[in-house]
Write an enzyme that holds these catalytic residues in place. Structure first.
Site, mmCIF file in Angstrom:
data_model
loop_
_atom_site.group_PDB
_atom_site.id
_atom_site.type_symbol
_atom_site.label_atom_id
_atom_site.label_comp_id
_atom_site.label_asym_id
_atom_site.label_seq_id
_atom_site.Cartn_x
_atom_site.Cartn_y
_atom_site.Cartn_z
ATOM 1 N N CYS C 135 0.861 -1.182 0.000
ATOM 2 C CA CYS C 135 0.000 0.000 0.000
ATOM 3 C C CYS C 135 0.894 1.227 0.000
ATOM 4 C CB CYS C 135 -0.869 0.041 1.255
ATOM 5 S SG CYS C 135 -1.983 -1.336 1.419
ATOM 6 N N THR C 198 0.858 -9.306 -5.873
ATOM 7 C CA THR C 198 0.708 -9.169 -7.336
ATOM 8 C C THR C 198 1.747 -8.224 -7.950
ATOM 9 O OG1 THR C 198 -0.916 -7.447 -6.913
ATOM 10 C CG2 THR C 198 -1.771 -9.654 -7.318
HETATM 11 C C1 LIG Z 1 -8.986 -10.396 -6.683
HETATM 12 C C2 LIG Z 1 -7.786 -10.353 -5.796
HETATM 13 C C3 LIG Z 1 -7.828 -9.646 -4.608
HETATM 14 C C4 LIG Z 1 -6.715 -9.574 -3.768
HETATM 15 N N1 LIG Z 1 -6.797 -8.898 -2.591
HETATM 16 C C5 LIG Z 1 -5.737 -8.891 -1.728
HETATM 17 C C6 LIG Z 1 -5.796 -8.270 -0.463
HETATM 18 O O1 LIG Z 1 -6.808 -7.699 -0.067
HETATM 19 N N2 LIG Z 1 -4.709 -8.303 0.343
HETATM 20 C C7 LIG Z 1 -3.553 -8.919 -0.029
HETATM 21 O O2 LIG Z 1 -2.592 -8.953 0.741
HETATM 22 N N3 LIG Z 1 -3.453 -9.529 -1.233
HETATM 23 C C8 LIG Z 1 -4.509 -9.539 -2.089
HETATM 24 N N4 LIG Z 1 -4.403 -10.183 -3.309
HETATM 25 C C9 LIG Z 1 -3.144 -10.857 -3.669
HETATM 26 C C10 LIG Z 1 -3.232 -12.359 -3.382
HETATM 27 O O3 LIG Z 1 -3.413 -12.605 -2.015
HETATM 28 C C11 LIG Z 1 -1.967 -13.108 -3.873
HETATM 29 O O4 LIG Z 1 -0.856 -12.672 -3.114
HETATM 30 C C12 LIG Z 1 -1.663 -12.867 -5.346
HETATM 31 O O5 LIG Z 1 -2.867 -12.867 -6.086
HETATM 32 C C13 LIG Z 1 -0.708 -13.911 -5.960
HETATM 33 O O6 LIG Z 1 -1.180 -15.222 -5.882
HETATM 34 P P1 LIG Z 1 -2.067 -15.952 -7.023
HETATM 35 O O7 LIG Z 1 -1.383 -15.794 -8.328
HETATM 36 O O8 LIG Z 1 -2.194 -17.366 -6.566
HETATM 37 O O9 LIG Z 1 -3.420 -15.259 -7.021
HETATM 38 C C14 LIG Z 1 -5.523 -10.237 -4.151
HETATM 39 C C15 LIG Z 1 -5.473 -10.941 -5.356
HETATM 40 C C16 LIG Z 1 -6.579 -11.026 -6.171
HETATM 41 C C17 LIG Z 1 -6.480 -11.792 -7.464
#
Ligand SMILES: Cc1cc2nc3c(=O)[nH]c(=O)nc-3n(C[C@H](O)[C@H](O)[C@H](O)COP(=O)(O)O)c2cc1C
Ligand SMILES: Cc1cc2nc3c(=O)[nH]c(=O)nc-3n(C[C@H](O)[C@H](O)[C@H](O)COP(=O)(O)OP(=O)(O)OC[C@H]3O[C@@H](n4cnc5c(N)ncnc54)[C@H](O)[C@@H]3O)c2cc1C
Ligand SMILES: Cc1cc2nc3c(=O)[nH]c(=O)nc-3n(C[C@H](O)[C@H](O)[C@H](O)COP(=O)(O)OP(=O)(O)OC[C@H]3O[C@@H](n4cnc5c(N)ncnc54)[C@H](O)[C@@H]3O)c2cc1C
Ligand SMILES: Cc1cc2nc3c(=O)[nH]c(=O)nc-3n(C[C@H](O)[C@H](O)[C@H](O)COP(=O)(O)O)c2cc1C
Ligand code: FES
Ligand code: FES
Lengths: 321, 274, 321, 274
Positions: C135, C198
């Site tokens: 953030c 991300t």
């Molecule tokens: C729709 C969405 C919402 C997310 N919201 C958060 C969040 O509120 N807090 C956070 O730390 N990460 C958030 N993330 C990141 C995920 O927790 C994760 O670290 C990231 O998507 C990578 O993993 P993945 O490729 O398996 O999704 C979000 C990811 C997605 C796709």
């Protein structure tokens, strides 16, 4: 197919005018000649040649390539014959290439870049010089030039002092704030920016329990990185006003147009040539079709058209989640 | 390997037939009359994926007769799986023919072809050429299991003598195929295609006995046409296949990195430095 | 299916022991309950809850999601009810969740993090606290906490002072040198690291000529970023010795094993749940099958097994090209 | 919308039939007897892609009778194209049924269903339910061209009165379908599904005349099951569909972001604040 003579799709890179906005990328496109059986090279804006260094390099052990979802990792290790051999044996052939040939210079010290740039830029076969600054600075704990504004500026300044030919600094996406690096490169005198090089990554063989690339780590390219590259172009275009060659995962005309609308003046096509060597021509034709359909006569008119600022104040509150 | 590839092109082909010759092994016949005329034993194709977003797949050209070429491939990963999902009547674009070919001329009359795994796909055309010029061809063919010894009968039909080996002994010799080779009378020449450990063993065997051996190598490919230097193998700088190679960086070393896709995939065993 | 009782697949995150190494990720997995119809939550190691902030947030305008090659962009904008409402209405329900629930805290100042962390960690339903530090710091020109070692350390230290519960700092891949950030977080007292969040990216609608996300930029997740995330885990595991929850594009058991072999103690599954909500169980079963086949009884024994150093001296000579 | 979804599940279905009802529009019939029993008009499914690596695709459930459900979809992008490549006999996993349903009860006897583009896929089941309880159903259906007015005849066969519009006038009224609606006698109730601009126009029409209108919304989805908050729409905080929503951050605002996939996709027009 659209009558291309009715459209101006040229792109300016410093004093160099490319008749077409599509560029074959360094390290992916050989000297262009490798792809001549499949595409009419005279319909490309330019070919950026494989990066050359001061000394010859055998490059990394194999495997040098690993395929990944919608992309690939490469760790070639800058295999090249070194600038002396290159000047003696290779450069003269580029006069035959039916589009502009842009030299690419890599190095491991500021002096490397200046030396190779000066020697290469002196040759008439070379229309412009791209600085591949995604290399580690051996004098600086191996810090990557492109990840530090000051190192970036020093390379660009040193290269600038050696030639009047158009200079293109090639930025890395492996940074937190690419706009700052872009500004440093422009202030140091680059004429244009290539945005972006590959993203660092790796893959592991779970059966052998070891990294799949001979070099352990490599650079990720292809469609997988397109959203990352597009944002980099968008941010750089807001920060500086020199031309940008947008690149990273461009496969179709629609992809290319996203980069142009984000603020790139030209687009580079690397990995997509491996999926289909006709890609640069398919993309050019698709851009022309879009222009015809949208009644755009001059491509420059839409450069940056989607880059009109951040939509709302939430922007400051982060991207993720 | 003195036989250079004729100019390649992007060849749009129509799929004529598709057979799952064993579990996860697909034989795809395509209509490509021009390609049949150009292809030489040992050439390969880059098969472009419908829908893109991934590099083409390097595949040996298995058969080439009349209007039809074929590809024989294992479902190894995402890309071969996408190729395997193609159906009869659909279009498959091939960049072909590519690479140098096996030298199937000469006077050797007793020739061993050594194939392992997917390597089998690159040795049918040379087997046919050698038999056509009257040579005796023994096929030393190894795989993990009997089920994986695909197309063995086909080679017998073409006139090869079969010498089979499987890792688990489910068919033929239990063990690696090069053990089988070492047990028999030495051939006058060897052609081989298969996994690197097998090729190394073949190479050692051939060099000990001074038998000329041509090896068709496999490496992970990027472009397949010489543009990316992703597919290299260390070879002797002075070799015929590296005619104008620069000096290497290692002081005094006479080893250079040649491209499997252009300088190969077929190399003389004695010129490799791997 | 393999008899799971014969294998130890537990993972330790500070004082918290997860019986299984698979974790549903923050923002992707609701409170877990949303996925209960499709998976047996008692076979997950934990669920990381959606990030919560000091004040309520409506989040970003739609579209919040754009699908990209082998991945997706999201820009939710941290929609959440704020910590007060959350404590009053939501937290008590987490006691029903048949696996550990890990709270996630986001903020825009060091004080935000400390405040929310303290209030949330006081609740018994919350087994551990993850700090979502991707953030912007409003007091610092919007610089992202996770992109600066000092800001990272300050958030971790402030949170650490409020609770004894296990703390997990969640790192961002949008940096040049993630090892330095990891060290800063560990020195400041985090018990574990989540690697990685991300990657920043965007997409443009070429017909409307505007960014496709309501928020312009978003976070890229899914298989596209897996090689990037895997390298981040590999580098962090070399730099520090606290447990790592590896994440970013994990879809299959093979993917999960790559992260474990790179040095992660547990793996997070986010976007893959959208492709198939059964993913966490399929992955767990696949890990067990691999262990049976490779005769590994304790998953900890293979953590980091592929992380044995860089293969050759060329490493210092860069990854790209 | 008082009708909550019965527990959904991952339902493995076998593809029974596949028809290209118009260019780039696919009708896929699947065997799913349990799902037929559970599904209510307006429910949707997340169709999981074979091979993964992309989120499932939200699709309305078009037909549901006996052993068979069907999906009707446009080849819009990569994921729908992958679904469109599925063949008869292959497996398609559906997460279903999802979302709330249209309220097809009540006493209104003259009902307008308004559909635009792919919205048609979500309104056959409600049309059937309304006709079954004796209501008059007029289908106001708009598309870009005549070719895109897919399945119009099917709705006539079911007993709907057709009111068609195309952007180019190639069939029915030239212009948008809401113009057609405004010209005719006002219905007692409205059900609508289609692109947002159409739904806004329907909403305005309905609210001016105090006609209860249920709108089925489309948003880009992440999970489809309520876990990611990717699919929201601003609605009135006090509405029945946001029973326990927190206060919003905007001071004094009574608007909250509800999830289209869980609180919707069907919303009362007068409760939306978009
Ligand atoms: C729709 C969405 C919402 C997310 N919201 C958060 C969040 O509120 N807090 C956070 O730390 N990460 C958030 N993330 C990141 C995920 O927790 C994760 O670290 C990231 O998507 C990578 O993993 P993945 O490729 O398996 O999704 C979000 C990811 C997605 C796709
Ligand atoms: C000149 C030449 C000719 C060839 N001819 C043929 C032929 O005729 N027939 C044929 O079948 N093949 C042939 N090959 C090999 C073929 O090109 C490769 O098998 C193909 O590229 C596989 O692509 P893929 O995307 O399906 O698999 P990839 O994803 O590229 O995987 C390739 C290999 O890596 C392994 N792998 C994938 N992912 C992982 C992971 N996460 N961890 C560990 N290992 C992994 C796979 O098991 C597989 O063995 C040839 C290769 C060359 C160079
Ligand atoms: C509850 C619900 C029910 C639905 N029911 C149905 C149904 O029954 N039938 C149906 O056909 N659809 C339905 N949809 C819509 C459907 O889910 C989407 O169309 C689908 O997600 C498209 O996925 P895709 O990957 O194929 O396309 P995507 O790649 O996600 O593209 C979706 C849209 O974005 C556009 N787009 C893609 N790439 C770009 C780009 N680079 N620049 C600009 N625009 C781009 C496309 O043209 C397309 O309009 C429904 C949606 C919801 C929420
Ligand atoms: C095999 C390969 C080799 C590359 N070699 C170089 C190089 O020598 N110099 C350089 O500046 N970039 C090199 N690159 C990076 C590309 O020029 C390009 O910037 C990058 O791949 C992103 O574009 P793409 O996704 O279209 O490939 C290489 C990329 C690949 C895939
Ligand atoms: S694969 Fe690109 S040079 Fe051989
Ligand atoms: S799509 Fe994930 S909450 Fe609706």
């Amino acid at each position: 197919m659209v009558d291309s003579t009715a459209f101006d799709v040229s792109a300016r890179i410093g004093s160099l005018v490319l008749p077409f906005p599509t560029v074959g990328l360094s390290g992916c496109y050989g000297s262009g000649a490798e792809f001549a059986p499949y595409v009419d090279l005279s319909r490309l804006g330019a070919v950026v040649l494989k990066s050359v260094t001061r000394r010859p390099r055998m490059g990394n052990p194999t495997p040098r390539i690993v395929h990944t979802p919608a992309g690939m990792l490469n760790a070639i290790g800058l295999q090249n014959p070194g600038i002396e051999w290159y000047l003696q044996h290779d450069v003269a052939k580029f006069a035959q290439t039916p589009c502009a040939t842009i030299g690419s210079v890599a190095g491991f010290s500021v002096d490397d870049y200046a030396y190779v740039c000066e020697r290469l830029a002196a040759r008439s076969e070379i229309a412009a010089i791209e600085l591949n600054i995604s290399c580690p600075n051996v004098a600086h704990e191996g810090e990557t030039f492109a990840c530090d504004p000051d190192l970036t500026a020093r390379v660009v300044r040193a290269a600038r002092a050696t030639t009047e030919k158009p200079l293109i600094a090639k930025l890395s996406p492996n940074v937190s704030d690419i706009a700052t690096i872009a500004r440093a490169a422009v202030d140091a005198g680059t004429d244009a920016l290539a945005v972006v090089n590959t993203v660092r990554g790796m893959a592991i063989d779970i059966h052998q329990r070891k990294p799949r690339l001979g070099n352990v780590t490599g650079g990720l390219s292809g469609a997988a990185i397109r959203p990352i590259a597009l944002l980099a172009v968008y941010e750089v275009a807001r920060a500086v006003s020199v031309p940008i060659i947008g690149q990273g995962g461009i496969e179709t005309a629609s992809d290319a147009l996203e980069f142009l609308l984000a603020g790139a003046s030209a687009v580079g096509i690397g990995t997509a040539n491996f999926a289909d060597p006709r890609a640069p021509i398919t993309i050019l034709d698709g851009i022309l079709a879009y222009m015809a359909q949208q009644n755009v006569r001059t491509l420059r008119d839409i450069v940056g058209a989607a880059n009109t600022g951040f939509a709302n104040s939430n922007q400051i509150e982060g991207d993720e989640g | 390997m003195t036989i250079a590839s004729p100019p390649s092109a992007v060849v749009p082909t129509r799929i004529l037939d598709r057979t799952e010759v064993a579990r996860d092994v697909i034989l795809l016949g395509v209509e490509a009359p021009e390609l049949v005329r150009k292809v030489r034993p040992g050439h390969f194709a880059m098969a472009l994926l419908p829908g893109g977003q991934a590099a083409g797949v390097a595949l040996g050209i298995y058969e080439a007769r009349g209007e039809r070429c074929s590809l024989l491939f294992f479902l190894a990963g995402d890309r071969t799986r996408r190729l395997g999902a193609l159906r009869v009547g659909e279009t498959l674009n091939l960049v072909a023919p590519l690479g140098n070919a096996f030298d199937c001329g000469g006077t050797a009359r007793d020739i061993a072809i050594v194939a392992g795994g997917v390597g089998i796909a690159s040795v049918l055309l040379p087997a046919q050429a050698l038999i056509a010029r009257g040579a005796r061809v023994r096929l030393f063919y190894g795989a993990r299991t009997a089920e994986r010894l695909v197309e063995a009968e086909r080679f017998a039909t073409e006139g090869c003598e079969l010498q089979l080996a499987t890792d688990d002994g489910s068919r033929g010799h239990r063990g690696v195929v090069t053990e089988l080779l070492a047990r028999q009378s030495a051939p006058e020449a060897i052609l081989a295609c298969g996994p690197t450990p097998m090729l190394r063993a073949v190479s050692a065997y051939a060099q000990e006995r001074n038998i000329p051996a041509q090896l068709s190598l496999e490496e992970a490919f990027g472009c397949g046409v010489g543009g990316c230097w992703g597919c290299v193998v260390p070879i002797l700088r002075s070799s015929a296949q590296a005619p104008s190679f620069p000096p290497s960086d290692a002081d005094g070393s006479d080893v250079v990195h040649a491209r499997v896709c252009v300088e190969g995939p077929v190399f003389w065993a004695h010129e490799l430095r791997w």
